[in-house]
Design an enzyme around this catalytic site. Structure first.
Site, PDB file in Angstrom:
ATOM      1  N   ILE A  59       3.825  -3.923  34.433  1.00  8.73           N
ATOM      2  CA  ILE A  59       2.511  -4.494  34.708  1.00  8.73           C
ATOM      3  C   ILE A  59       1.723  -3.575  35.626  1.00  8.73           C
ATOM      4  CG2 ILE A  59       1.276  -6.464  35.685  1.00  8.73           C
ATOM      5  CD1 ILE A  59       3.808  -8.103  35.195  1.00  8.73           C
ATOM      6  N   GLY A  62       2.846   1.612  41.855  1.00  5.19           N
ATOM      7  CA  GLY A  62       2.223   2.276  42.985  1.00  5.19           C
ATOM      8  C   GLY A  62       3.258   3.050  43.768  1.00  5.19           C
ATOM      9  N   GLY A  63       2.911   3.436  44.966  1.00  7.49           N
ATOM     10  CA  GLY A  63       3.788   4.283  45.747  1.00  7.49           C
ATOM     11  C   GLY A  63       5.034   3.587  46.226  1.00  7.49           C
ATOM     12  N   ALA A  65       6.493   0.488  44.736  1.00  7.71           N
ATOM     13  CA  ALA A  65       7.279  -0.260  43.763  1.00  7.71           C
ATOM     14  C   ALA A  65       6.593  -0.270  42.413  1.00  7.71           C
ATOM     15  CB  ALA A  65       7.487  -1.696  44.253  1.00  7.71           C
ATOM     16  N   VAL A  67       6.127  -3.093  39.111  1.00  5.88           N
ATOM     17  CA  VAL A  67       6.264  -4.505  38.748  1.00  5.88           C
ATOM     18  C   VAL A  67       6.380  -4.606  37.233  1.00  5.88           C
ATOM     19  CG1 VAL A  67       5.234  -6.804  38.856  1.00  5.88           C
ATOM     20  CG2 VAL A  67       4.896  -5.205  40.736  1.00  5.88           C
ATOM     21  N   LYS A  82       9.746  -7.028  40.834  1.00 10.03           N
ATOM     22  CA  LYS A  82       9.303  -5.832  41.550  1.00 10.03           C
ATOM     23  C   LYS A  82      10.530  -4.983  41.879  1.00 10.03           C
ATOM     24  CE  LYS A  82       5.947  -5.733  44.444  1.00 10.03           C
ATOM     25  NZ  LYS A  82       5.048  -5.956  45.609  1.00 10.03           N
ATOM     26  N   ASP A 176      -2.050  -7.217  54.020  1.00  9.41           N
ATOM     27  CA  ASP A 176      -2.739  -6.504  52.939  1.00  9.41           C
ATOM     28  C   ASP A 176      -3.458  -7.496  52.031  1.00  9.41           C
ATOM     29  OD1 ASP A 176      -3.595  -4.209  51.651  1.00  9.41           O
ATOM     30  OD2 ASP A 176      -1.841  -4.076  50.345  1.00  9.41           O
TER      31      ASP A 176
END
Length: 543
Positions: A59, A62-63, A65, A67, A82, A176
């Protein structure tokens, strides 16, 4: 995958916020922003985790993990999984934090928080299994629609703030909060994702220069996250305020040439109130956004639950009914997932006709609900009255002071009636103290309101001469004696610190005759002393 969004995103940036996620913050020792490493989208090169989970398709990545959409064979349900990238999975300290914070986040059981089902390790894989959420992220909705209706923004904000409040109550700080981490299920329920994960990867003892480590997102990070300061629940409040500002105005509140410049702007610039950019933003909602985004954490709402209470009077019906139309914004479009390095994932994302029809019906029903609300509740976001538009307040028969230290009279009992005389220009005040929490004199002092007979109360609105006091609400069928102490009132019905000048409390329907506002924290005056000044307390029932 049927649908546009599954499970969680977070620092993986699956929906892609316009401002990149900071990986090494400019306030770290090397003062450099490092892009997240590119991801092999075929990783981890297998289709199963153990005998239970089937990995179906990625899906987001990124840096920190990646998903995957997955299927839980044991419970026959879709999930999102994840996986920590190898450069994290091989770091024992990071893995320990990841697992510890995952367990903490799993304690959350809130309808507006993505649930965590499982966590584990298999070979070199460290994974987290989460709730599957079938619907778009707020980032996708905003990209498609631009500015949103203020009523819908208030409903969305209340749900997010409520989820954050639950996390804050468990000692978790999200760190975040951004549109990509806010998902909208097809029934309109707003879900916040990635609780605890950002904290696990940003502990104070982490190596800040590790590639892919997420500190925050430039467009939403709180000022104190850029400085050597304590980061607590109020950082999440700030970020949510910035998100709501963007929902109302259709553009980021801060936008610099680089992520570093974007983040640094909030150290010297206040947000322009959304009402100055959009005239139809109600004053009550404008006030909430303005308070949430104050540069000094002391001036913000104390946590998510306090902010949710401030938004509750601005939402005229069940919040998810107002946000139900949002998932229908792109009923025929396939999901485009953007990674942190802003490269789209081009793998297969099928959209079934059955799903299309279901989304279309949901969108039409959602629009119908919005139309009904707009027709029958135009007063719900009135500027002049932040209290819920339910009914005329119940009449208060008598007001007295509850003071266990001085049962015979208490703090200015002769002025108690001013708090229920219908005139906000008059007020009951406590004595003046030299300590915010009464020092050694007492634990608190209360105002007792007699409604004459048992009444079903759903909302209590407290108006102060100035905000900043801490209060608890109690209710009883019989009038307790002051000499018996606060314990005679039984359970607390509601509690809140640092309440604003006009503060509503939404309660489960409670039928009682006697109600008490118990003050446990005072507000400073101009001379540096402390007192409470309550101008008016109103009790409302059902319509």
């Amino acid at each position: 995958m049927e649908g546009r969004r599954t499970g969680t995103t977070g620092e993986t940036g699956s929906a892609g916020d316009d401002a990149p996620t900071l990986t090494d913050a400019p306030w770290a020792e090397d003062a450099e922003v490092v892009d997240a490493p590119a991801t092999d989208r075929s990783w981890p090169g297998r289709t199963r985790l153990g005998d239970r989970y089937e990995l179906q398709q990625p899906i987001a990545s990124g840096g920190a993990a990646i998903v995957w959409q997955a299927y839980d064979r044991n419970l026959a349900r879709p999930v999102a999984i994840k996986l920590l990238h190898p450069h994290h999975a091989n770091d024992a300290t990071t893995v320990e934090r990841f697992e510890r914070e995952s367990r903490a986040a799993a304690q959350l059981n809130h309808p507006n928080a993505v649930r965590i089902y499982d966590t584990g390790r298999e070979d070199d894989l460290v994974y987290l299994v989460m709730e599957h959420v079938d619907g778009p992220s707020l980032r996708e909705v905003m990209r498609e629609r631009g500015p949103l209706d203020p009523v819908v923004v208030a409903a969305l904000g209340e749900q997010v703030a409520s989820a954050l409040g639950a996390a804050h109550g468990h000692g978790l700080v999200h760190r975040d909060v951004k549109p990509a981490n806010i998902l909208i299920a097809n029934d309109g329920t707003v879900k916040v994702t990635d609780f605890g994960i950002a904290k696990a990867l940003t502990s104070t003892d982490a190596t800040l220069t590790t590639p892919g480590t997420v500190i925050g997102t430039a467009a939403y990070v709180a000022p104190e996250q850029l400085q050597d300061a304590v980061v607590d629940a109020r950082a999440d409040v700030y970020a949510l305020g910035v998100v709501l500002h963007e929902c109302l105005t259709g553009k980021p509140a801060f936008s610099g040439d680089t992520p570093t410049a974007t983040a640094a702007m909030r150290l010297s610039h206040d947000l322009l109130p959304p009402r100055q950019l959009r005239a139809d933003v109600p004053r009550g909602l404008d006030d909430v956004v303005a308070r949430a985004t104050q540069r000094d954490p002391v001036d913000r709402f104390g946590d998510g639950s306090v902010m949710a209470s401030a938004l509750t009077p601005l939402v005229p019906t069940k919040p998810s009914e107002l946000t139900a139309s949002l998932p229908g914004s792109e009923v025929e479009q396939d999901l485009e997932v953007v990674t942190l390095d802003q490269q789209p994932y081009s793998g297969p994302m099928p959209t079934a006709r059955r799903e299309y029809l279901r989304r279309l019906v949901a969108a039409l029903l959602g629009g119908f609900v919005i139309a009904l609300v707009a027709y029958f509740a135009p007063q719900a976001l009135r500027d002049e009255d932040p209290a819920p538009p339910e009914v005329t307040p119940y009449e208060v028969i008598e007001t007295t002071v509850f003071d266990p230290v001085d049962p015979g009279g208490g703090d200015n009992e002769e002025l108690a009636g001013r708090a229920a005389d219908g005139d906000p220009q008059t007020a009951w005040t406590t004595e003046v103290y030299d300590d915010r929490h009464f020092g050694d004199d007492k634990e608190g002092v209360g105002l007792v309101f007699d409604l004459g007979e048992p009444r079903e109360v759903r909302t209590v609105v407290i108006e102060l001469t100035r905000g900043g006091i801490d209060v608890e609400l109690y209710a009883s069928d019989n009038l307790p004696l002051a000499i018996a102490g606060i314990g005679a009132w039984g359970e607390t019905r509601a509690a809140q610190t640092d309440i604003r000048q006009t503060q509503p409390f939404s309660l489960n329907p409670t039928t009682r005759r006697y109600w008490m506002v118990w003050v446990t924290g005072l507000s400073p005056d101009s001379a540096g002393d402390y007192l409470a000044e309550i101008a008016e307390v109103r009790f409302r029932g059902s319509a």
